[in-house]
Design a protein around this motif. Structure first.
Motif, PDB file in Angstrom:
ATOM      1  N   MET A   1       0.650  -1.309   0.026  1.00 31.73           N
ATOM      2  CA  MET A   1       0.061   0.046  -0.028  1.00 31.73           C
ATOM      3  C   MET A   1       0.817   1.302   0.072  1.00 31.73           C
ATOM      4  O   MET A   1       2.013   1.055   0.726  1.00 31.73           O
ATOM      5  N   ARG A   2       0.463   2.068  -0.744  1.00 32.59           N
ATOM      6  CA  ARG A   2       1.031   3.424  -0.720  1.00 32.59           C
ATOM      7  C   ARG A   2       0.558   4.481   0.182  1.00 32.59           C
ATOM      8  O   ARG A   2      -0.436   4.522   0.399  1.00 32.59           O
ATOM      9  N   SER A   3       1.608   5.437   0.634  1.00 31.36           N
ATOM     10  CA  SER A   3       1.070   6.453   1.648  1.00 31.36           C
ATOM     11  C   SER A   3       0.230   7.292   0.672  1.00 31.36           C
ATOM     12  O   SER A   3       0.255   7.325  -0.507  1.00 31.36           O
ATOM     13  N   ALA A   4      -1.060   7.863   1.310  1.00 33.87           N
ATOM     14  CA  ALA A   4      -1.670   8.893   0.674  1.00 33.87           C
ATOM     15  C   ALA A   4      -1.141   9.839   0.078  1.00 33.87           C
ATOM     16  O   ALA A   4      -0.228  10.595   0.606  1.00 33.87           O
TER      17      ALA A   4
ATOM     18  N   GLU B   1       4.083  15.718   1.092  1.00 38.52           N
ATOM     19  CA  GLU B   1       4.203  14.855   2.379  1.00 38.52           C
ATOM     20  C   GLU B   1       4.796  15.748   3.223  1.00 38.52           C
ATOM     21  O   GLU B   1       5.654  16.628   2.834  1.00 38.52           O
TER      22      GLU B   1
ATOM     23  N   TYR C   1       7.566  18.311   1.529  1.00 36.70           N
ATOM     24  CA  TYR C   1       8.201  17.577   0.589  1.00 36.70           C
ATOM     25  C   TYR C   1       7.420  17.482  -0.442  1.00 36.70           C
ATOM     26  O   TYR C   1       6.048  17.105  -0.530  1.00 36.70           O
ATOM     27  N   VAL C   2       7.918  17.902  -1.758  1.00 35.64           N
ATOM     28  CA  VAL C   2       7.260  17.690  -3.088  1.00 35.64           C
ATOM     29  C   VAL C   2       7.311  16.431  -3.564  1.00 35.64           C
ATOM     30  O   VAL C   2       8.433  16.053  -4.205  1.00 35.64           O
ATOM     31  N   LYS C   3       6.256  15.351  -3.472  1.00 32.06           N
ATOM     32  CA  LYS C   3       6.413  14.133  -4.014  1.00 32.06           C
ATOM     33  C   LYS C   3       6.147  14.159  -5.344  1.00 32.06           C
ATOM     34  O   LYS C   3       6.567  13.145  -5.886  1.00 32.06           O
TER      35      LYS C   3
ATOM     36  N   ASP D   1       1.792   7.103   7.276  1.00 26.76           N
ATOM     37  CA  ASP D   1       0.302   7.265   7.830  1.00 26.76           C
ATOM     38  C   ASP D   1      -0.307   5.671   7.886  1.00 26.76           C
ATOM     39  O   ASP D   1      -1.279   5.402   7.551  1.00 26.76           O
TER      40      ASP D   1
ATOM     41  N   ILE E   1       6.365  -2.226   3.235  1.00 28.34           N
ATOM     42  CA  ILE E   1       6.304  -1.900   2.091  1.00 28.34           C
ATOM     43  C   ILE E   1       7.683  -1.767   1.196  1.00 28.34           C
ATOM     44  O   ILE E   1       8.156  -0.945   1.955  1.00 28.34           O
TER      45      ILE E   1
END
Lengths: 440, 424
Positions: free
Chosen positions: A1-4, A36, A55-57, B217, B226
């Motif tokens: 799962m990736r962070s939102a 983020e 931080y600019v993702k 999060d 992950i």
């Protein structure tokens, strides 16, 4: 799962600074960066140890940020000389800016400070191959409010469906994510021959800086915006003014009969709404909430008792959430949903006799409850259907939609609805569509 | 492997020789390239982990029919190529995806014609007497056919095997970290040990630094860790995030998790993949059985690379393997046999030790919403272990075997298995 991923967009922004006197609402600014929080981990990875920033993702193609030269991996320190420490602060820094406004920024890239300036691009608009989306506005006691109309491209007179959303102060204008349940309902109905209208809540989306704030107005003030919008829309040549409906989602279902009383509406479809007084509603649904959390009978009983005390102090004794929290600390969390809105809004809600408002409505009513909706109760929907039918026999219909959550998503039960709801449940809009066709 | 798979490969040669062209190698490349272009134009929705999102994304009957015609056309085109004279793996891969496309579109067509009713609580409630939907999901996630009864059988035998080893380890495994810096320091130590020793078992590759960071999060339903490639994630480097939700991290979950997510698991695999040159169409498909199977398989090679030396780390690995094994049983149970939630909770408590009972809700929900995904770890690892045993019996080195598998990172296990068996 990736962070939102947090989009740097002013969707839920509620800034009420110096209201601009405009007759045509301008489109808001679109920065377009994914951000983020600058955690210790990110500071270590980037080597940026001093100062604050975000931080600019990622940078959205075609956005103001891309045009301004902001890149993935940058640390954004300030926008328009406002320092930013969180993504929410960065969203606020874009504030009530409009497309075409100038902005300045400071960022760090590879340990060096970069200062820049550019012109904001306007926020994207929804585009579909088969639908026409019109952005217009209405003037109400709340100021200028954005009205968005969705319909098939062919020009003709169509029935109107007005969508009214739930309690929160949120925008219904999000072209970046068109998968929301609300938009699925609107687009499906539009594709089936209806013109669908959304009215942005005060202070939300393009309304930012145009008048009152959603979080400060009362329940009846909010209703004024919908009433004025419907009155305006009914005057249009492309709207069949004798064929106007309201879809009320959640708290929008309470708003619907109030709006209908002043706009001559043909029918109301409510989904996941409230049909009894606030205290009774809270008791009933705390039990289903407890089921969604898997609490045992003894835990559930304590929770409901505690919650009832909190609600009684807040609503009946008119204490503030802070005062209530002093008496019982858990009340702070329990009542947090009411802090989304003003004291005035909540008191008006508390004083409302909901079945009475529905009984005044002479048109057709559809009361829908999702079988996995633990926020609203099946009984409340039956109460309203019975109330309407008691004065206007055969006018109201109750439908239970299987596997459907409060947010109109798919889930097999209360617990799944809480922990991992699926995508939009198409049965919700199919039920609405069948009912709307029956009314034609 | 599917019972019909070998037969199909043989038939391919026997039937199609008369139709072969002069330069089949180039012809196959051309077919793969045009397949890729036309596939992109169809804009087929990405297959999602959550079956509810997948069913919601199914297009109109017209769109599905168009896809079906596309796969039928390419099935016919492919049959005209002499598969004995071309890149066998590429041919089989195309053949595999065409067959999967035809199966999917047939199922979707029936589903749409039967009212497009979203199944609640898993795939079992679908109007599908032969359970073809579940078999399709199994193949989609595992990259090979496996019978539902065998899934349960593998799960149960793994539970027994792991429990018997765990019983002998007997160690206090509740030791935990309460500070993210300590966890990161431990991961860095493990990283250093692994990098020194991987050359023994794995092909030489320049492995970029990987940064262990706290999952920003994380919540109660977040998995233990992950791997995120920097290009996809937007982070300044490749990262491996660990779940430090509630500010507690069990020390026993360091070695296996690092091996799975980082080296020699996903980080090594991902870095190796970047050195490969796949055909353009191969970028559209991914195979959890291949990549999760690999990451799960390498966890058993800890001792060979200087990890998993103490009983605490071994116990941590086995306890997670126990969870994965029970997931197999639940998966077939929920989607094929129609077990209800209460039965699943009962089984979870029967098969797992008390300290893992709290995960029941999370895991049952995951297995219900993501049919067959949880199979990819154990089924994939089991297949790779079987192939390694064959390789070793033939005198192939571990390093050589691993290079072969990594070279086939873009392929489903069914194709990998067939290609492996073609080696002398």
């Amino acid at each position: 799962m990736r962070s939102a991923i947090l989009l740097f967009i002013s969707l839920t922004l509620s800034v009420n600074l110096f209201a601009q006197k405009e007759s045509v609402l301008k489109r808001r600014a679109f920065m377009g960066i994914q951000m983020e929080m600058l955690s210790d981990d990110l500071r270590n990875m980037t080597g940026y140890k001093e100062g604050d920033g975000v931080y600019v993702k990622g940078v959205v193609p075609g956005s103001s940020a891309e045009a301004a030269g902001i890149r993935k991996g940058d640390i954004l320190v300030s926008v328009n000389e406002v320092k930013v420490k969180t993504p929410a602060e960065a969203v606020s820094a874009v504030g009530r800016s409009r497309g075409g406004d100038k902005f300045t920024y400071v960022l760090y890239r590879n340990g060096k400070q970069v200062n820049g300036s550019a012109v904001y691009k306007t926020f994207p608009v929804e585009k579909y191959a088969d639908l026409q989306i019109e952005y217009t506005q209405v003037s109400s006691v709340n100021g200028l409010q954005r009205v968005i109309l969705s319909s098939q491209k062919e020009k003709k007179k169509r029935p109107l469906v007005v969508f009214i959303g739930g309690i929160g102060c949120y925008s219904l204008d999000n072209p970046v994510d068109t998968t929301s349940s609300e938009l699925q309902v609107i687009n499906t109905l539009a594709r089936n021959g209806f013109t669908c209208a959304r009215i942005e809540k005060p202070g939300m989306g393009d309304n930012a800086g145009q008048g009152k704030l959603c979080s400060e107005i009362g329940f009846y003030e909010e209703a004024e915006g919908y009433i004025e919008a419907i009155k305006m829309l009914k005057k249009r040549n492309d709207i069949d003014s004798s064929n106007v409906y309201i879809i009320g989602h959640s708290m929008g279902g309470l708003m619907a009969p109030l709006v209908a009383a002043r706009t001559n509406i043909k029918g109301i479809a409510a989904y996941g709404t409230i049909g009894s007084n606030m205290l009774e509603y809270l008791v009933k649904t705390r039990r289903t909430i407890a089921q969604a959390y898997g609490w045992k009978a003894d835990e559930t009983d304590s929770f409901i008792k505690d919650y009832c005390e909190c609600a009684a102090w807040y609503f009946a004794d008119k204490m503030s959430t802070e005062e209530v929290a002093k008496k019982k600390p858990d009340c702070k969390e329990y009542l947090s949903v009411f802090d989304l809105r003003s004291r005035k809004y909540n008191e008006e809600l508390y004083n409302m006799n909901i079945p009475s408002e529905w009984m005044k409505f002479k048109g057709a009513s559809l009361l829908m409850w999702g079988a996995s909706d633990f926020i609203a109760s099946e009984e409340d929907h039956r109460i309203l259907a019975d109330a309407v039918n008691s004065v206007n026999p055969g006018k109201a219909k109750f439908v239970k939609v299987p596997d459907s959550t409060h947010g109109m998503e798919t889930a097999a039960d209360f617990m799944t609805a809480r922990t991992s709801p699926g995508p939009f449940n198409k049965n919700v809009v199919n039920t609405m569509l069948s009912w709307l066709r029956e009314q034609q | 492997m599917a019972p019909g798979a070998t037969i199909k490969a043989v038939l391919c040669v026997l039937w199609l020789l008369p139709f072969s062209s002069k330069d089949d190698g180039q012809e196959l490349k051309d077919v793969a390239a045009s397949f890729n272009i036309e596939y992109q134009k169809l804009a087929i929705p990405e297959f999602t982990l959550d079956y509810r999102e997948y069913f919601n994304s199914i297009g109109t009957i017209t769109a599905v029919e168009r896809q079906h015609e596309f796969f039928t056309k390419y099935k016919s085109i492919l049959r005209k190529i002499n598969c004995s004279t071309v890149d066998s793996a590429l041919y089989q891969h195309l053949d595999y995806e065409i067959a999967m496309g035809l199966t999917r579109t047939s199922l979707e067509r029936s589903w749409l014609k039967n009212g497009a009713i979203m199944p609640g609580g898993g795939l079992y409630s679908l109007d599908d007497s032969n359970k073809q939907w579940y078999r399709f999901f199994v193949k989609k996630f595992c990259g090979m056919d496996i019978d539902p009864a065998d899934i349960i059988s593998v799960g149960r035998s793994e539970v027994e095997r792991i429990k018997s080893i765990l019983a002998k380890l007997s160690c206090e495994d509740t030791l935990s970290y309460r500070n993210a810096a300590e966890i990161k320091a431990h991961f860095e130590m493990v990283d250093s040990a692994a990098r020194k020793n991987i050359y023994r078992l794995f092909p030489d590759i320049d492995l970029p630094k990987i940064y262990a960071m706290q999952w920003p999060d994380a919540g109660a339903f977040t998995p233990p860790g992950i791997y995120l490639n920097k290009e996809a994630s937007g982070y300044p480097s490749d990262v491996f995030q660990f779940n430090f939700y509630n500010q507690v991290y069990l020390v026993r979950n360091i070695d296996w998790l690092y091996m799975h997510e980082a080296i020699p698991g996903h980080h090594l695999q991902s870095s190796y993949r970047e050195t490969l040159k796949p055909a353009s169409f191969q970028g559209h498909f991914n195979y959890p059985g291949t990549y999760e199977g690999w990451a799960c398989y390498v966890e058993y090679l800890g001792k060979e690379i200087g990890l998993m030396r103490d009983t605490l780390q071994q116990a941590g690995h086995l306890k997670w393997e126990l969870i994965r094994s029970v997931r197999l049983i639940l998966d077939a149970g929920i989607h094929y046999y129609g077990w209800d939630k209460r039965s699943c909770e009962k089984l979870w408590k029967e098969l797992l030790p008390g300290d893992l009972h709290y995960l029941a809700e999370r895991e049952i929900t995951r297995v219900t919403n993501w049919p067959a995904q949880a199979l990819s770890y154990k089924i994939g690892a089991k297949k790779l272990t079987e192939l390694r045993e064959i390789a070793q019996s033939r005198g192939m080195s571990m390093k050589g075997f691993h290079k072969f598998i990594l070279d086939h990172s873009y392929y489903p296990l069914e194709v990998i298995t067939r290609e492996f068996k073609r080696l002398n």
